[in-house]
Design a protein around this motif. Sequence first.
Motif, PDB file in Angstrom:
ATOM      1  N   UNK A  27      71.885  74.080  71.695  1.00 16.00           N
ATOM      2  CA  UNK A  27      72.409  74.765  72.881  1.00 16.00           C
ATOM      3  C   UNK A  27      71.306  75.574  73.556  1.00 16.00           C
ATOM      4  N   UNK A  28      70.469  76.245  72.770  1.00 15.71           N
ATOM      5  CA  UNK A  28      69.352  77.010  73.340  1.00 15.71           C
ATOM      6  C   UNK A  28      68.362  76.105  74.070  1.00 15.71           C
ATOM      7  N   UNK A  29      68.053  74.954  73.506  1.00 16.08           N
ATOM      8  CA  UNK A  29      67.117  74.019  74.144  1.00 16.08           C
ATOM      9  C   UNK A  29      67.699  73.500  75.462  1.00 16.08           C
ATOM     10  N   UNK A  30      68.949  73.099  75.461  1.00 15.51           N
ATOM     11  CA  UNK A  30      69.587  72.598  76.684  1.00 15.51           C
ATOM     12  C   UNK A  30      69.632  73.696  77.742  1.00 15.51           C
ATOM     13  N   UNK A  31      69.965  74.914  77.347  1.00 15.02           N
ATOM     14  CA  UNK A  31      69.982  76.037  78.292  1.00 15.02           C
ATOM     15  C   UNK A  31      68.605  76.327  78.860  1.00 15.02           C
ATOM     16  N   UNK A  32      67.573  76.281  78.032  1.00 16.29           N
ATOM     17  CA  UNK A  32      66.201  76.510  78.506  1.00 16.29           C
ATOM     18  C   UNK A  32      65.759  75.446  79.495  1.00 16.29           C
ATOM     19  N   UNK A  33      66.051  74.202  79.198  1.00 14.47           N
ATOM     20  CA  UNK A  33      65.691  73.105  80.104  1.00 14.47           C
ATOM     21  C   UNK A  33      66.422  73.262  81.440  1.00 14.47           C
ATOM     22  N   UNK A  34      67.689  73.670  81.397  1.00 10.18           N
ATOM     23  CA  UNK A  34      68.455  73.864  82.639  1.00 10.18           C
ATOM     24  C   UNK A  34      67.856  74.997  83.472  1.00 10.18           C
ATOM     25  N   UNK A  35      67.451  76.091  82.830  1.00 11.04           N
ATOM     26  CA  UNK A  35      66.825  77.204  83.556  1.00 11.04           C
ATOM     27  C   UNK A  35      65.495  76.790  84.189  1.00 11.04           C
ATOM     28  N   UNK A  36      64.689  76.043  83.478  1.00  8.02           N
ATOM     29  CA  UNK A  36      63.397  75.578  84.007  1.00  8.02           C
ATOM     30  C   UNK A  36      63.618  74.631  85.190  1.00  8.02           C
ATOM     31  N   UNK A  37      64.550  73.714  85.052  1.00  7.73           N
ATOM     32  CA  UNK A  37      64.832  72.780  86.151  1.00  7.73           C
ATOM     33  C   UNK A  37      65.340  73.520  87.378  1.00  7.73           C
ATOM     34  N   UNK A  38      66.162  74.523  87.183  1.00  9.24           N
ATOM     35  CA  UNK A  38      66.670  75.319  88.301  1.00  9.24           C
ATOM     36  C   UNK A  38      65.539  76.065  89.001  1.00  9.24           C
ATOM     37  N   UNK A  39      64.654  76.672  88.234  1.00  6.46           N
ATOM     38  CA  UNK A  39      63.533  77.423  88.819  1.00  6.46           C
ATOM     39  C   UNK A  39      62.583  76.500  89.566  1.00  6.46           C
ATOM     40  N   UNK A  40      62.313  75.330  89.024  1.00  5.30           N
ATOM     41  CA  UNK A  40      61.411  74.391  89.697  1.00  5.30           C
ATOM     42  C   UNK A  40      62.041  73.853  90.975  1.00  5.30           C
ATOM     43  N   UNK A  41      63.330  73.623  90.957  1.00  6.91           N
ATOM     44  CA  UNK A  41      64.010  73.101  92.138  1.00  6.91           C
ATOM     45  C   UNK A  41      63.978  74.079  93.300  1.00  6.91           C
ATOM     46  N   UNK A  42      64.054  75.369  93.016  1.00  7.20           N
ATOM     47  CA  UNK A  42      64.032  76.378  94.068  1.00  7.20           C
ATOM     48  C   UNK A  42      62.643  76.534  94.681  1.00  7.20           C
ATOM     49  N   UNK A  43      61.599  76.218  93.932  1.00  5.01           N
ATOM     50  CA  UNK A  43      60.233  76.428  94.397  1.00  5.01           C
ATOM     51  C   UNK A  43      59.561  75.154  94.883  1.00  5.01           C
ATOM     52  N   UNK A  44      60.312  74.095  95.063  1.00  5.19           N
ATOM     53  CA  UNK A  44      59.741  72.835  95.511  1.00  5.19           C
ATOM     54  C   UNK A  44      59.347  72.938  96.982  1.00  5.19           C
ATOM     55  N   UNK A  45      58.112  72.535  97.274  1.00  3.40           N
ATOM     56  CA  UNK A  45      57.660  72.457  98.659  1.00  3.40           C
ATOM     57  C   UNK A  45      57.133  71.048  98.889  1.00  3.40           C
ATOM     58  N   UNK A  46      57.665  70.411  99.899  1.00  2.00           N
ATOM     59  CA  UNK A  46      57.247  69.063 100.216  1.00  2.00           C
ATOM     60  C   UNK A  46      56.034  69.104 101.126  1.00  2.00           C
ATOM     61  N   UNK A  47      55.174  68.069 101.018  1.00  2.64           N
ATOM     62  CA  UNK A  47      53.959  67.975 101.816  1.00  2.64           C
ATOM     63  C   UNK A  47      54.102  66.819 102.798  1.00  2.64           C
ATOM     64  N   UNK A  48      53.785  67.086 104.063  1.00  6.11           N
ATOM     65  CA  UNK A  48      53.880  66.062 105.098  1.00  6.11           C
ATOM     66  C   UNK A  48      52.609  66.050 105.934  1.00  6.11           C
TER      67      UNK A  48
END
Length: 152
Positions: A27-48
């Motif tokens: 449960x701790x591993x799944x929760x940690x992965x979910x938190x990391x994915x959430x943080x990375x998704x918010x900071x995504x910047x696309x390049x054009x």
Amino acid sequence: MSETLKPKRVKPPHRNRRLAAIAGFGILVVGGVALIASALGENTQFFYNPSDVVAEGFVPGSETFRMGGKVVEGSVERKGGLLTEFAVADFERDMPAPITVLHDGVLPDLFREGQGVVVTGQVATDGIFMASEVLAKHDENYQPKINYQDEK
């Protein structure tokens, strides 16, 4: 055989405790992965590329994105204070008109006309790119292969 002579089943000691520890760790591993994915998704910047941004039907992957190109010669204009206006064109493709960029802040020391830049910001309703950050590219000898949106 009588019931009294039947051997009793022996449970391994601490079996339930081990299973609970493994489940808790999972449960701790799944929760940690979910938190990391959430943080990375918010900071995504696309390049054009500038030619992609001015293309018909352009929709950025996020509200704030990065655009990289070359500062057009003779386009840098200081508007007063730290406000600077300049135009950015594509390195490889011809564009009908370069994109006007407005930046209110300190420009990097390597910022010059004819040099490469990467600007972070968003496109306003009037088509002007409002830059919150300007990065100057230091050397034009190396240029990575550019992937354009319409070539995918």
